[in-house]
Every structure is written in C-alpha cells, then in structure tokens.
Write an enzyme that holds these catalytic residues in place. Structure first.
Site, PDB file in Angstrom:
ATOM      1  N   ASP A  82      -4.584  -6.853  -0.423  1.00 57.84           N
ATOM      2  CA  ASP A  82      -6.013  -6.168  -0.839  1.00 57.84           C
ATOM      3  C   ASP A  82      -6.407  -5.874  -1.623  1.00 57.84           C
ATOM      4  O   ASP A  82      -4.824  -5.122  -2.361  1.00 57.84           O
ATOM      5  CB  ASP A  82      -5.858  -5.426   0.367  1.00 57.84           C
ATOM      6  CG  ASP A  82      -6.980  -4.421   0.782  1.00 57.84           C
ATOM      7  OD1 ASP A  82      -8.471  -5.323   0.815  1.00 57.84           O
ATOM      8  OD2 ASP A  82      -7.009  -4.181   1.988  1.00 57.84           O
ATOM      9  N   HIS A  83      -7.233  -5.403  -1.952  1.00 60.08           N
ATOM     10  CA  HIS A  83      -7.354  -4.810  -3.583  1.00 60.08           C
ATOM     11  C   HIS A  83      -6.306  -4.394  -4.536  1.00 60.08           C
ATOM     12  O   HIS A  83      -5.748  -2.863  -4.077  1.00 60.08           O
ATOM     13  CB  HIS A  83      -7.992  -3.032  -3.488  1.00 60.08           C
ATOM     14  CG  HIS A  83      -9.296  -3.004  -2.310  1.00 60.08           C
ATOM     15  ND1 HIS A  83     -10.493  -3.627  -3.048  1.00 60.08           N
ATOM     16  CD2 HIS A  83      -9.558  -3.093  -0.694  1.00 60.08           C
ATOM     17  CE1 HIS A  83     -11.533  -3.321  -1.764  1.00 60.08           C
ATOM     18  NE2 HIS A  83     -10.606  -3.373  -0.805  1.00 60.08           N
ATOM     19  N   HIS A 179     -14.952   2.260   3.227  1.00 60.88           N
ATOM     20  CA  HIS A 179     -13.115   2.712   3.407  1.00 60.88           C
ATOM     21  C   HIS A 179     -13.181   3.800   4.303  1.00 60.88           C
ATOM     22  O   HIS A 179     -13.965   4.885   3.721  1.00 60.88           O
ATOM     23  CB  HIS A 179     -12.085   2.184   2.247  1.00 60.88           C
ATOM     24  CG  HIS A 179     -11.931   1.176   1.690  1.00 60.88           C
ATOM     25  ND1 HIS A 179     -12.115   0.286   0.555  1.00 60.88           N
ATOM     26  CD2 HIS A 179     -11.712   0.449   2.010  1.00 60.88           C
ATOM     27  CE1 HIS A 179     -12.161  -0.139   0.210  1.00 60.88           C
ATOM     28  NE2 HIS A 179     -12.478  -1.357   0.928  1.00 60.88           N
ATOM     29  N   GLY A 180     -12.304   3.627   5.289  1.00 61.70           N
ATOM     30  CA  GLY A 180     -12.186   5.322   5.495  1.00 61.70           C
ATOM     31  C   GLY A 180     -12.659   5.041   6.767  1.00 61.70           C
ATOM     32  O   GLY A 180     -13.645   4.418   7.797  1.00 61.70           O
ATOM     33  N   HIS A 207     -15.535  -5.966   4.186  1.00 57.41           N
ATOM     34  CA  HIS A 207     -14.904  -4.705   4.283  1.00 57.41           C
ATOM     35  C   HIS A 207     -15.293  -3.129   5.170  1.00 57.41           C
ATOM     36  O   HIS A 207     -16.293  -2.936   5.056  1.00 57.41           O
ATOM     37  CB  HIS A 207     -14.969  -3.466   2.483  1.00 57.41           C
ATOM     38  CG  HIS A 207     -13.716  -5.125   1.733  1.00 57.41           C
ATOM     39  ND1 HIS A 207     -12.669  -4.759   0.837  1.00 57.41           N
ATOM     40  CD2 HIS A 207     -13.709  -6.504   1.826  1.00 57.41           C
ATOM     41  CE1 HIS A 207     -12.208  -5.341   0.757  1.00 57.41           C
ATOM     42  NE2 HIS A 207     -13.322  -6.957   1.112  1.00 57.41           N
ATOM     43  N   SER A 210     -13.308  -0.253   9.899  1.00 54.90           N
ATOM     44  CA  SER A 210     -13.506   0.401  11.054  1.00 54.90           C
ATOM     45  C   SER A 210     -14.951   0.953  11.604  1.00 54.90           C
ATOM     46  O   SER A 210     -14.946   2.183   9.930  1.00 54.90           O
ATOM     47  CB  SER A 210     -12.311   1.003  10.446  1.00 54.90           C
ATOM     48  OG  SER A 210     -10.817   0.614  10.731  1.00 54.90           O
ATOM     49  N   ASN A 229     -12.023  -7.096   7.349  1.00 52.94           N
ATOM     50  CA  ASN A 229     -11.233  -5.946   7.689  1.00 52.94           C
ATOM     51  C   ASN A 229     -10.692  -4.941   7.922  1.00 52.94           C
ATOM     52  O   ASN A 229     -12.024  -4.114   8.356  1.00 52.94           O
ATOM     53  CB  ASN A 229     -11.087  -5.730   5.919  1.00 52.94           C
ATOM     54  CG  ASN A 229     -11.085  -6.594   4.634  1.00 52.94           C
ATOM     55  OD1 ASN A 229     -11.099  -7.759   5.132  1.00 52.94           O
ATOM     56  ND2 ASN A 229     -10.725  -5.865   3.649  1.00 52.94           N
ATOM     57  N   THR A 232      -8.259   1.121   8.309  1.00 56.04           N
ATOM     58  CA  THR A 232      -8.201   2.891   8.956  1.00 56.04           C
ATOM     59  C   THR A 232      -8.243   2.859  10.579  1.00 56.04           C
ATOM     60  O   THR A 232      -7.386   3.782  11.569  1.00 56.04           O
ATOM     61  CB  THR A 232      -9.245   3.960   9.204  1.00 56.04           C
ATOM     62  OG1 THR A 232      -9.890   3.648   7.256  1.00 56.04           O
ATOM     63  CG2 THR A 232      -9.271   5.090   9.177  1.00 56.04           C
TER      64      THR A 232
HETATM   65 ZN   LIG Z   1     -11.760  -2.697   1.353  1.00 57.32          ZN
END
Ligand SMILES: [Zn+2]
Length: 286
Positions: A82-83, A179-180, A207, A210, A229, A232
């Site tokens: 990933d990243h 993200h998060g 991405h 979650s 993806n 989290t």
């Molecule tokens: Zn990502």
C-alpha cells in the site's frame, strides 16, 4: 487457483462490477485470519501491507508467512504494497514476491510523479507484478503516511494523460474519501469515477473504505471501484475484540493466550466475510 496477479483479480471484478476487499494486515494473526475470511466467503482477497508493516516485520518474514499460508489456498489472493513513496521499499517488496505496489508520489508534481511511475511500472513488469497509481493524495494519516490537508484535485484531462502515459493497472483518484475514521458520513464524488472509467476503462481503487455506508460501497463499485481498501476497520475490530476478551479474562482471572488469539481470529474472519458480502465478491472465488 492460489496466488494470482493483481491484474487478474481486479480485471475480473471490474468487468463483473464487484469489489475485491483489499485489507491491510499488520501481523501474523491478521494475515492468517484475513485469508481464512476470504476462504469462508469464497471470495478473492487482496492482502495489503503498509510500508510501516514491511519495516516492522521485515519483507523476508512477511514473504515467508505469505508463501506458507497461501500454498494450498482455494481462493484467488494477491499481496500488495500500500501507499509507498519509497522506491527502495518497492524494489525490496518486488524482489520478495509482492504481486503489486501502490507507488504513491502524490506529493510530487504530476509530471515528476508520472515520470517515476513509468519507471516503477517497468520495474514491476520485470517481476510479473502490477502497479496502482495516484496523483492526488488521499486525505488523512495512515500508518505515519499522509496528511489531514485535502490535496488539490487534478482535471480529468490530467488524470487521463497519466493513465495513458504510465499504463498503471489500477488507479486511485480522490473523491472526497479519507483515511482513518470519518467524523460524519462523507460526501463522495462518484461522478469522477464514472467519468474516468468512461474515458479510460481502468479498475479503480477506493481508499478510505472504513466507515462508508453499504449504499456508498454499492454505488462506487457499480461505477468501477474494483478494489476496496480497508485498514482502519480491521485495526478497530482487532483492538476492540482483544479489549473485550481481556476485560472478560480479568473478571474471570483466566489468562490463556491461545483462546485470546482464537477469539480475535473469529472476529477478523467475521469482518472479512461481512465486507465480501457487501462488496459482492462473496462466492466469486470460482
Ligand atoms: Zn489509502
């Protein structure tokens, strides 16, 4: 079946419009349980490692566990980095058998990102591996990577130029995802996905999965998000599962690590099966 290329897995999910769970694991238990969840759901799965996980466990040990755990696996699986902005880590993972990498040069100007992505695609091809590309950072910090500032979005024209010139196998545009954990349900620009896919049919990576609603997942997958993806949600489930078990252990004064691991494993499997059902990948292993 066992290990397939990322391209085989996502080209099929893109064509049939389902989403393959792409789940970030961070230790041996989550690696094994995510694979077991995919088997339980009869779903393909992409196992992802962050750069942080590669650095903390080591590419050699991760690769050895991966090979052992996937030797006779009856569902299509691929191992993805990933990243990763660090070219040396990309090389290390390709040398150790990762099936694909996300070269994340989204901090660089697009022209320089594009120049380096072309090099990474050429490098990956020598290993029979594939590349996900991005030119807009996904908002939010994940495993020490990224920023909470929303990055500038590029025009459709710039995105298509990048796709054409680099030949990346999967593309990760920013659509208001992060993200998060989301504090409120995000407003996502699904139309951006539809426009890219209409002009250049490439499997899209979603991405920041979650915390999205089932309806959001279904809408974005129908538009072409073939790789979804999840990071989290697994971290939260893992910690909450262990916390609940340990609180119970303290009450009962019973300290048996294998039963802790069994309980956590069951919860991780349940999480993976749930995602496979929502994403439509359950039952698609055949
Ligand atoms: Zn990502």
């Amino acid at each position: 079946m066992p290990v397939q290329s990322l391209k085989e897995i996502v080209d099929r999910s893109f064509a049939e419009r389902y989403g393959v769970p792409a789940i970030n694991v961070f230790n041996d238990l989550t690696l094994e349980a995510v694979l077991a969840g995919a088997v339980a759901a009869s779903s393909p799965v992409i196992v992802q490692t962050s750069v942080k996980t590669v650095r903390s466990i080591g590419a050699g040990l991760l690769a050895a566990m991966w090979q052992e755990l996937t030797r006779d696996i009856p569902v299509p699986v691929a191992l993805h980095l990933d990243h990763c902005p660090d070219r040396a880590v990309i090389t290390t993972c390709l040398e150790h058998g990762w099936n694909s990498v996300l070269f994340d040069a989204s901090e660089l100007p697009v022209a320089e990102n594009q120049r380096q992505t072309i090099e990474v695609v050429a490098e990956a091809r020598r290993y029979g591996a594939h590349v996900e590309g991005e030119i807009e950072s996904i908002t939010g910090v994940e495993d020490d990577h990224g920023s909470d500032e929303e990055s500038a979005r590029q025009s459709l024209e710039v995105q298509l130029g990048f796709l054409r010139e680099t030949g990346v196998d999967v593309f990760a545009p920013a659509i208001g995802n992060a993200h998060g954990s989301y504090k409120t349900t995000p407003v996502l620009d699904g139309e951006r996905i539809s426009q890219i896919v209409a002009a250049h049919p490439v499997p899209i990576a979603l991405h920041g999965g979650s915390g999205l609603s089932d309806e959001q997942f279904r809408d974005l997958i129908a538009r072409g998000c073939a790789k979804v993806n999840i990071s989290t949600a697994l971290k939260e489930r893992f910690m909450q599962s262990e916390l609940a078990f340990l609180e119970d252990a303290r009450t009962q004064e019973k300290w048996d690590p294998p039963s802790l691991f069994r309980s956590t494993r069951d919860d991780v499997i349940e999480l993976v099966v749930g995602f496979a059902e929502v994403f439509g990948s359950a039952g698609k292993a055949g």
